[in-house]
Design a protein around this motif. Structure first.
Motif, mmCIF file in Angstrom:
data_model
loop_
_atom_site.group_PDB
_atom_site.id
_atom_site.type_symbol
_atom_site.label_atom_id
_atom_site.label_comp_id
_atom_site.label_asym_id
_atom_site.label_seq_id
_atom_site.Cartn_x
_atom_site.Cartn_y
_atom_site.Cartn_z
ATOM 1 N N VAL A 95 -34.940 -0.232 37.255
ATOM 2 C CA VAL A 95 -35.922 -0.596 38.276
ATOM 3 C C VAL A 95 -36.796 0.627 38.510
ATOM 4 C CG1 VAL A 95 -36.266 -1.349 40.666
ATOM 5 C CG2 VAL A 95 -34.281 -2.176 39.367
ATOM 6 N N ARG A 96 -38.099 0.442 38.515
ATOM 7 C CA ARG A 96 -38.970 1.597 38.699
ATOM 8 C C ARG A 96 -38.709 2.238 40.064
ATOM 9 N NH1 ARG A 96 -45.522 1.845 39.200
ATOM 10 N NH2 ARG A 96 -45.793 3.981 38.483
ATOM 11 N N PRO A 97 -38.413 3.519 40.107
ATOM 12 C CA PRO A 97 -38.176 4.152 41.416
ATOM 13 C C PRO A 97 -39.417 4.076 42.292
ATOM 14 C CG PRO A 97 -37.420 5.562 39.611
ATOM 15 C CD PRO A 97 -38.206 4.453 38.987
ATOM 16 N N ALA A 98 -39.200 3.979 43.588
ATOM 17 C CA ALA A 98 -40.334 3.948 44.523
ATOM 18 C C ALA A 98 -41.088 5.257 44.492
ATOM 19 C CB ALA A 98 -39.832 3.657 45.935
ATOM 20 N N LYS A 99 -40.392 6.335 44.176
ATOM 21 C CA LYS A 99 -41.047 7.639 44.050
ATOM 22 C C LYS A 99 -40.677 8.231 42.694
ATOM 23 C CE LYS A 99 -41.539 8.292 48.964
ATOM 24 N NZ LYS A 99 -41.282 9.067 50.176
ATOM 25 N N PRO A 100 -41.339 7.755 41.658
ATOM 26 C CA PRO A 100 -41.015 8.268 40.323
ATOM 27 C C PRO A 100 -41.477 9.715 40.197
ATOM 28 C CG PRO A 100 -42.924 6.811 40.240
ATOM 29 C CD PRO A 100 -42.413 6.766 41.646
ATOM 30 N N GLY A 101 -40.752 10.489 39.472
ATOM 31 C CA GLY A 101 -41.148 11.876 39.284
ATOM 32 C C GLY A 101 -42.268 11.996 38.271
ATOM 33 N N GLY A 102 -42.917 13.164 38.278
ATOM 34 C CA GLY A 102 -43.944 13.438 37.295
ATOM 35 C C GLY A 102 -43.339 13.796 35.948
#
Lengths: 177, 315
Positions: free
Chosen positions: A86-93
């Motif tokens: 699931v795509r994280p709500a705050k994906p890292g760069g």
């Protein structure tokens, strides 16, 4: 909406807040002259095992298994190499680190994920993210920067870590008494 | 979907509302807004890839943050509470106590490159922006379409310009309060209407003035504290110590904790700090009125959410 201190488990001497779905907080850290004592559910924090985080859910289920109650220092992956369920709500760069691991809940109850950083964390089952029930920081001067609680039923779960600034992260999944 | 280069921007505004002023050098375009939105949610704008603009400006909180203050990417303590971003395109002053920052383009550079405090930690890492973003073919195309005059250059200036363009689209004008002002009397419950009346008669609206409920002036409501002297930090005038800008109140009920340092954990506490002789009975209607400033559509508008696609592919 304002946060209210949740009447949860004061024995852990940490600050927790009841939260809406997916909210996670971060906090300024105190200056510490000495390490604090840790309550029983967090006792293994300073004796972590090693774990290689996986790049996807299958790898997490097969090779990156967490033992509840046992802290690990997870070797994380470069974020562009990680395929989250699931795509994280705050994906890292692209220059951050993340990874996946798995754990089994044998007994329903409140389960806590403790982290040594402010990384984003998700607990996922059957493609759905569990809704956190409380979050906050660990006991002052414990090295635990962030804790997120979930109400979980028995089953196999995937733990997703995203947006960590270092390639290693100490973490712990534990059931609360 | 990739916005076409040069596609004019169409403001989606209620009748009678003029769009915000746009700097001559940063004309709005659909391509620029689309790019700015993606950048707003991209943690590669921080030193270690852990913090995007959206890391502190969360849509569900009116683009404010749930923390009193927020540490930077290297753990530096935060200094001030994160403000909401509703209608920032119209705000004449964009930070709590720096009157020199009057454009969103200038403001966007503060969290990225500022050192007091270090937030996203990009000072000295300016070359990282073109390196990181330019490694992505989709970003290269998006910059080329957004900034054809600059040859699609990727640098702090174009990044800030795109962020500013996106932020100008963060328009919140559909709260119950707005509908009430537009003549829909039933849009405000009786208690909120009573609170609106108190808000005016008690003098709140003198400073929390105008459509967005701020006069953008600086006031001192508590004794100055050495850790943050407010406006005096920029003006070096002793009389400015402890003065902070009147915050606008759009979506204020969801932007807590409140106060310039996030020290007010409840709205009632924030109200009580205004040194007014408030009867206890006035608090519930005032809170009801402040609640009527919440624009639920703004908090859930998919145009402002983290994009899940760019250049036709899933992010």
């Amino acid at each position: 909406m304002q946060f209210r201190a949740a009447p949860l488990l004061p024995l852990l001497a940490a600050t927790l807040f009841a939260v809406p779905a997916s909210a996670q907080m971060d906090h300024d850290q105190p200056h510490c002259a000495a390490l604090s004592e840790l309550p029983a559910p967090l006792a293994s924090w300073r004796t972590p095992s090693a774990l290689q985080a996986a790049v996807d859910r299958k790898g997490a289920a097969a090779r990156a298994m967490l033992t509840p109650g046992q802290a690990v220092t997870a070797a994380l992956r470069n974020t562009p190499d990680v395929a989250y369920s699931v795509r994280p709500a705050k994906p890292g760069g692209s220059v951050s680190y993340g990874g996946l691991a798995s754990f089994t809940v044998k007994e329903a109850g409140t389960w806590r994920v403790a982290l040594g950083s402010g990384a984003w964390v998700d607990v996922v089952k059957d493609g759905k993210t569990a809704v956190s029930v409380a979050h906050g920081h660990g006991p002052d001067c414990s090295g635990i920067r962030k804790m997120v609680d979930y109400s979980l039923q028995p089953g196999r779960y995937t733990l997703q870590i995203a947006a960590n600034g270092e390639d290693k992260l100490t973490l712990l999944v534990t059931r609360l008494p | 979907m990739l916005a076409a280069a040069g596609e004019p921007w169409r403001w989606d505004l209620p009748a009678g509302v003029e769009p915000p002023l746009v700097p001559a050098g940063n004309a709005m375009s659909a391509a620029k807004v689309e790019l700015g939105r993606r950048l707003f949610y991209d943690a590669d704008l921080s030193a270690n890839g852990t913090l995007a603009c959206a890391g502190c400006h969360e849509q569900k909180r009116g683009f404010a943050d749930g923390n009193a203050m927020r540490p930077g990417v290297h753990g530096d303590p935060g200094r001030r509470n994160v403000p909401g971003l509703a209608n920032v395109g119209w705000l004449p002053r964009l930070t709590a106590a720096d009157p020199t920052i009057t454009s969103l383009e200038a403001q966007a550079l503060v969290p990225m490159f500022g050192e007091h405090p270090v937030e996203m930690g990009m000072k000295g890492l300016e070359a990282e922006l073109p390196r990181r973003l330019g490694a992505d073919a989709c970003y290269r195309r998006m910059f080329a379409r957004a900034f054809p005059e600059q040859g699609g250059r990727i640098d702090p200036g174009t990044v800030a310009a795109a962020l500013a363009a996106f932020e100008r689209t963060l328009i919140s004008l559909d709260s119950p309060y707005d509908r009430f002002r537009a003549g829909h009397i039933d849009a405000l419950a009786a208690e909120a209407q009573q609170g609106f009346g108190l808000f005016k008669t008690l003098g709140c609206s003198v400073c929390h003035a105008g459509r967005d409920l701020s006069d953008a002036q600086y006031y001192q409501l508590k004794p100055a504290e050495p850790r943050d002297t407010g406006l005096a930090e920029k003006t070096s005038r002793a009389e400015d110590a402890g003065r902070f800008r009147t915050p606008q109140l759009r979506n204020v009920a969801v932007t807590g904790p409140w106060w310039h340092d996030g020290s007010a954990r409840t709205l009632e506490d924030a109200i009580q700090r205004h040194r007014l002789a408030l009867p206890t009975a006035s608090i519930p209607p005032l809170l009801a009125f402040l609640g009527s400033l919440t624009d639920q559509g703004f908090l859930t508008d998919p145009r402002f959410a983290m994009p899940d696609r760019a250049c036709g592919r899933k992010l």
